[in-house]
Structure formats: structure tokens, C-alpha cells
Design an enzyme around this catalytic site. Sequence first.
Site, short mmCIF file in Angstrom:
data_model
loop_
_atom_site.label_atom_id
_atom_site.label_comp_id
_atom_site.label_asym_id
_atom_site.label_seq_id
_atom_site.Cartn_x
_atom_site.Cartn_y
_atom_site.Cartn_z
N TRP A 138 -4.23 -11.20 17.61
CA TRP A 138 -3.41 -10.60 16.54
C TRP A 138 -2.09 -10.06 17.08
CZ3 TRP A 138 -8.26 -9.23 18.15
CH2 TRP A 138 -8.34 -8.13 19.01
N GLY A 177 8.24 -15.41 37.03
CA GLY A 177 9.58 -15.86 37.43
C GLY A 177 9.75 -16.00 38.93
N THR A 189 12.90 -11.26 38.18
CA THR A 189 11.60 -11.20 37.49
C THR A 189 11.87 -11.56 36.03
OG1 THR A 189 10.92 -9.43 38.98
CG2 THR A 189 9.62 -9.72 36.96
N MET A 190 11.13 -12.53 35.51
CA MET A 190 11.42 -12.98 34.14
C MET A 190 10.15 -13.42 33.41
SD MET A 190 13.98 -15.94 32.79
CE MET A 190 13.04 -17.35 33.40
N VAL A 191 9.96 -12.83 32.25
CA VAL A 191 8.92 -13.31 31.35
C VAL A 191 9.58 -14.26 30.37
CG1 VAL A 191 7.43 -12.61 29.44
CG2 VAL A 191 7.42 -11.29 31.54
N ASP A 192 9.04 -15.45 30.23
CA ASP A 192 9.57 -16.46 29.29
C ASP A 192 8.36 -17.01 28.57
OD1 ASP A 192 10.70 -18.57 27.95
OD2 ASP A 192 11.16 -19.76 29.74
N MET A 193 8.06 -16.47 27.41
CA MET A 193 6.76 -16.78 26.82
C MET A 193 6.81 -17.02 25.31
SD MET A 193 5.18 -12.99 26.92
CE MET A 193 5.71 -11.82 25.67
N HIS A 235 10.12 -28.53 28.73
CA HIS A 235 11.32 -28.41 27.91
C HIS A 235 12.55 -28.99 28.59
CE1 HIS A 235 8.46 -26.01 25.79
NE2 HIS A 235 9.24 -26.07 24.72
N GLU A 247 8.18 -17.68 41.11
CA GLU A 247 7.90 -18.97 41.77
C GLU A 247 9.06 -19.96 41.63
OE1 GLU A 247 4.13 -20.40 40.28
OE2 GLU A 247 3.06 -19.32 41.86
N1 LIG Z 1 11.13 -22.91 20.01
C1 LIG Z 1 11.33 -22.78 21.30
O1 LIG Z 1 12.46 -22.70 21.74
C2 LIG Z 1 10.18 -22.73 22.23
C3 LIG Z 1 10.42 -22.82 23.59
N2 LIG Z 1 9.40 -22.64 24.48
C4 LIG Z 1 9.72 -22.69 25.91
O2 LIG Z 1 8.65 -23.32 26.58
C5 LIG Z 1 8.55 -22.86 27.91
C6 LIG Z 1 7.10 -22.58 28.23
O3 LIG Z 1 6.63 -21.47 27.46
P1 LIG Z 1 5.11 -20.99 27.58
O4 LIG Z 1 4.24 -22.17 27.48
O5 LIG Z 1 4.89 -19.86 26.67
O6 LIG Z 1 5.08 -20.46 29.09
P2 LIG Z 1 3.83 -20.16 30.05
O7 LIG Z 1 2.62 -19.83 29.26
O8 LIG Z 1 3.76 -21.24 31.03
O9 LIG Z 1 4.33 -18.83 30.80
C7 LIG Z 1 4.55 -17.65 30.09
C8 LIG Z 1 4.91 -16.53 31.03
O10 LIG Z 1 3.76 -16.14 31.77
C9 LIG Z 1 4.07 -16.11 33.16
N3 LIG Z 1 2.89 -16.43 33.94
C10 LIG Z 1 2.12 -17.54 33.85
N4 LIG Z 1 1.12 -17.48 34.74
C11 LIG Z 1 1.27 -16.31 35.41
C12 LIG Z 1 0.55 -15.67 36.47
N5 LIG Z 1 -0.53 -16.22 37.02
N6 LIG Z 1 0.99 -14.48 36.92
C13 LIG Z 1 2.09 -13.92 36.38
N7 LIG Z 1 2.82 -14.47 35.39
C14 LIG Z 1 2.41 -15.65 34.91
C15 LIG Z 1 5.13 -17.17 33.31
O11 LIG Z 1 5.83 -16.94 34.53
P3 LIG Z 1 6.30 -18.21 35.44
O12 LIG Z 1 7.42 -18.79 34.67
O13 LIG Z 1 6.64 -17.60 36.72
O14 LIG Z 1 5.09 -19.14 35.52
C16 LIG Z 1 5.96 -16.94 32.05
O15 LIG Z 1 6.87 -15.89 32.23
C17 LIG Z 1 9.47 -21.65 27.98
O16 LIG Z 1 10.65 -22.00 28.66
C18 LIG Z 1 9.78 -21.32 26.53
O17 LIG Z 1 11.03 -20.71 26.34
C19 LIG Z 1 8.13 -22.38 24.06
C20 LIG Z 1 7.84 -22.32 22.72
C21 LIG Z 1 8.83 -22.51 21.69
O1 LIG Z 2 5.94 -25.06 21.34
C1 LIG Z 2 6.86 -25.63 21.89
O2 LIG Z 2 6.74 -26.18 23.00
C2 LIG Z 2 8.21 -25.67 21.28
O3 LIG Z 2 9.13 -25.91 22.01
C3 LIG Z 2 8.55 -25.42 19.90
O4 LIG Z 2 9.71 -25.37 19.61
C4 LIG Z 2 7.64 -25.24 18.75
O5 LIG Z 2 6.43 -24.72 19.05
C5 LIG Z 2 7.53 -26.49 17.93
O6 LIG Z 2 8.72 -26.77 17.32
C6 LIG Z 2 7.03 -27.70 18.68
O7 LIG Z 2 6.79 -28.74 17.75
#
Ligand SMILES: NC(=O)C1=CN([C@@H]2O[C@H](COP(=O)(O)OP(=O)(O)OC[C@H]3O[C@@H](n4cnc5c(N)ncnc54)[C@H](OP(=O)(O)O)[C@@H]3O)[C@@H](O)[C@H]2O)C=CC1
Ligand SMILES: O=C(O)C(=O)C(=O)[C@H](O)[C@@H](O)CO
Length: 332
Positions: free
Chosen positions: A224, A304, A169-173, A44, A306
Site C-alpha cells: 500500500w 547508486g 548515493t542515488m535511489v532511482d525507483m 531503459h 555500483e
Molecule cells: N515512466 C518511467 O519513466 C519509468 C522509468 N523507470 C526507470 O527504470 C529504471 C529501473 O527502475 P526500477 O526497476 O524501479 O529499479 P530497481 O528496482 O532495479 O532499483 C531501485 C532502487 O533500489 C536500489 N537497490 C536495488 N538493490 C539494492 C540493494 N541490494 N541494496 C541497496 N540498494 C538497492 C537501486 O540501486 P542501484 O541502482 O544501485 O541498483 C535503485 O536505487 C530506473 O532508471 C527508473 O527511472 C521505471 C519505471 C517507470
Molecule cells: O515500467 C517501466 O519500465 C517503464 O518504463 C514505464 O514507463 C511504465 O511502467 C510503462 O509505461 C511501461 O509500459
Amino acid sequence: MQVSYSELKQEFKRVLLARGVEEGTAEACATMFADTTESGVYSHGVNRFPRFIQQLEKGDIDPTAKPTKVLSLGAIEQWDAHQAIGNLTAKEMMDRAMALADQHGIGVVALKNANHWMRGGGYGWQAAENGYIGICWTNSIAVMPPWGAKECRIGTNPLIIAIPSNPITMVDMSCSMYSYGMLEVNRLAGRQTFVDAGFDDDGNLTKDPGTVEKNRRLLPMGYWKGSGLSIVLDMIATLLSNGLSVAEVTEEKDDEYCVSQVFIAIEVDRLIDGKTKDEKLQRIMDYVKTAERADPNIEVRLPGHEFTTILADNRANGIPVDDTVWAKLKSL
Ligand SMILES: NC(=O)C1=CN([C@@H]2O[C@H](COP(=O)(O)OP(=O)(O)OC[C@H]3O[C@@H](n4cnc5c(N)ncnc54)[C@H](OP(=O)(O)O)[C@@H]3O)[C@@H](O)[C@H]2O)C=CC1
Ligand SMILES: O=C(O)C(=O)C(=O)[C@H](O)[C@@H](O)CO
């Protein structure tokens, strides 16, 4: 290839200025894209920049727009982004949530007509760096089938929860098992995903990122559970902002814009004294990390934790950028 922070930021800024974006806005936006990439969120940051430029050129993103406040209810405010640049608006909204938390203990800002904010974690981190618990999420266009369906009807709707521990510590998922951004990262690296990412042409689970990107049949995170979480996050963002839902964005817009977002900051320091807070957080982190490892060679880690190492590494050795992504950026 590896590029320096300044080289990367300069490229972003060059492209923005060439599209008539005002100097101060271009500088701020380029900085955020460069910071995201330097932090290791390539999906991103640099990888998503060409898509951002495509939406800017099309007019979905208005670089001259400024968010305005619509309604104030003390700790809760509604704002309208007027389709301004997503990452700049999101940063401003989390700043506003923190200011409200200073007054009320908690600040909630709901935003309509927003654009894609790129790395959601940036805004959670921003709150936690300043000592607040940061919670935020966004809805999106429909890009994932709900559990049990084949057709996209729900958003990836990432949820961010950041805690002011040391380290943060941050979950971003994403509510999908993999975001499209992470599928792209895996595809560019020639890798299969670690666990199942979605469904193939025959409806079987697959780890092949390209197949899932093509089919748009993402697997919800936790099956689900991720499907349900995505739906309720969309409902709350829509109600609090009085903005568009995933259904409305998908059916009424020709692309992903005018999404709804929520930013929450909680002032912890008035609820617990600093020493007790630190001790309790440390105990939680130590308790988790000292669990017996499933694989003796792989550390148990907290989300978060790393980022500080990745950032230091990228500062010392340059930022890794995929060759094709760099070529695309240079051609913009
Ligand atoms: N529409 C939108 O705005 C969208 C934006 N995004 C963005 O895309 C980015 C990536 O998202 P996503 O692919 O879901 O992220 P990831 O699947 O890479 O990670 C999700 C979470 O899991 C944690 N994690 C991963 N592996 C481990 C582990 N082995 N042990 C502990 N924690 C772990 C990550 O921590 P760590 O970061 O430390 O690896 C993170 O907090 C984000 O910034 C998200 O905001 C995603 C989808 C849509
Ligand atoms: O999944 C992503 O990565 C993302 O950033 C998104 O916003 C949505 O999933 C989608 O709009 C990507 O086409």
C-alpha cells in the site's frame, strides 16, 4: 554478446537519422541512450530504444520540438515540453533547476506534455555530479493496480533522489516492486524475480516476470505504501506543471505521452561547509555499510554505489546486450 560504446551509439544514431532526425539532435539523443546503457541500465537504454522509435514513428514524440517556459515564480518554473524527445528535455530541465538553485538555493522545474525520459536516475546523477541534491519524478500512463484493486489505475511514477556524496548515493525507483523494464531484463535472462513482482491469473503473488507483464498486475513497492506514493507523486506533478495526470493521460491519450515531470535541485554548499558535509555523509555511509551482514558473503551496499564499477567494467570489456535486443536494433 558484448558491444563497444561507439558501435552502440552509432546504431542508435543511424536509426534516428534514417527517421529524419536532425544531426545534432540525433547525436545528443544517441549519446544519452548509449550512456544509459553503458552505465548498466539496460532496461531503459538499448532494451527500450525500439519502443522509443515506435513512438517517434507514430508522432507521439516530436524530434523538432523544443521546450518553452510557461511561467516563472522565482525558484519555481513551469515549462511545456511540446512532446519533444524525453531524455533530451529532462536533461535540459535539470540544468534549468540547477541554474535556479544557484540563484535561490533551490530550483523547481515542473514540465508538462513531456515524453518518457527513460532512465530517471540520469537526471538525479546529473545534479549530484554538479554538487546539488537532485530530486525528480515523472508520472506515466496507468500500468499498475492501486493496492486492493485488479485494474490498472496508477503509474509506476519513478522517484529519484541523488546525493552528492563520494561516491554519489542515488535511489532511482519505480513505485512498483519491479518496473516493466526490469521484468523484461529478468525474462530475457530466463530468471524469476528475486521477490514477488505481481499477481498471476488466480490473483496469487508470483515471481514470474512474463506472467506479470501479461497480466499488467504489478505489485506496488511496499504494497500500500508504493501505491500511495505513486498517487501523491502524480498529484504534485500534475499540480506543479498544470499538466496531465495519470488518469488524464490514460483516458485522453491513445498511448503514453504528454506526461508530467518535476525536477528539483538544492544547493547544499550554502547550507553546510564542504568539510562538515563530507564528514557527515561519510559517517552515514560507513554506519550503514558496517551493519552485521545477514549473509556473510553479501556486502551491505548503498543505492547508486555500483554504477562506477559497472561503468568501468563495461568500458573495459564491452557492454552486454541481449542477442535478441541487438538483432531488433539492427533491423530498425
Ligand atoms: N515512466 C518511467 O519513466 C519509468 C522509468 N523507470 C526507470 O527504470 C529504471 C529501473 O527502475 P526500477 O526497476 O524501479 O529499479 P530497481 O528496482 O532495479 O532499483 C531501485 C532502487 O533500489 C536500489 N537497490 C536495488 N538493490 C539494492 C540493494 N541490494 N541494496 C541497496 N540498494 C538497492 C537501486 O540501486 P542501484 O541502482 O544501485 O541498483 C535503485 O536505487 C530506473 O532508471 C527508473 O527511472 C521505471 C519505471 C517507470
Ligand atoms: O515500467 C517501466 O519500465 C517503464 O518504463 C514505464 O514507463 C511504465 O511502467 C510503462 O509505461 C511501461 O509500459
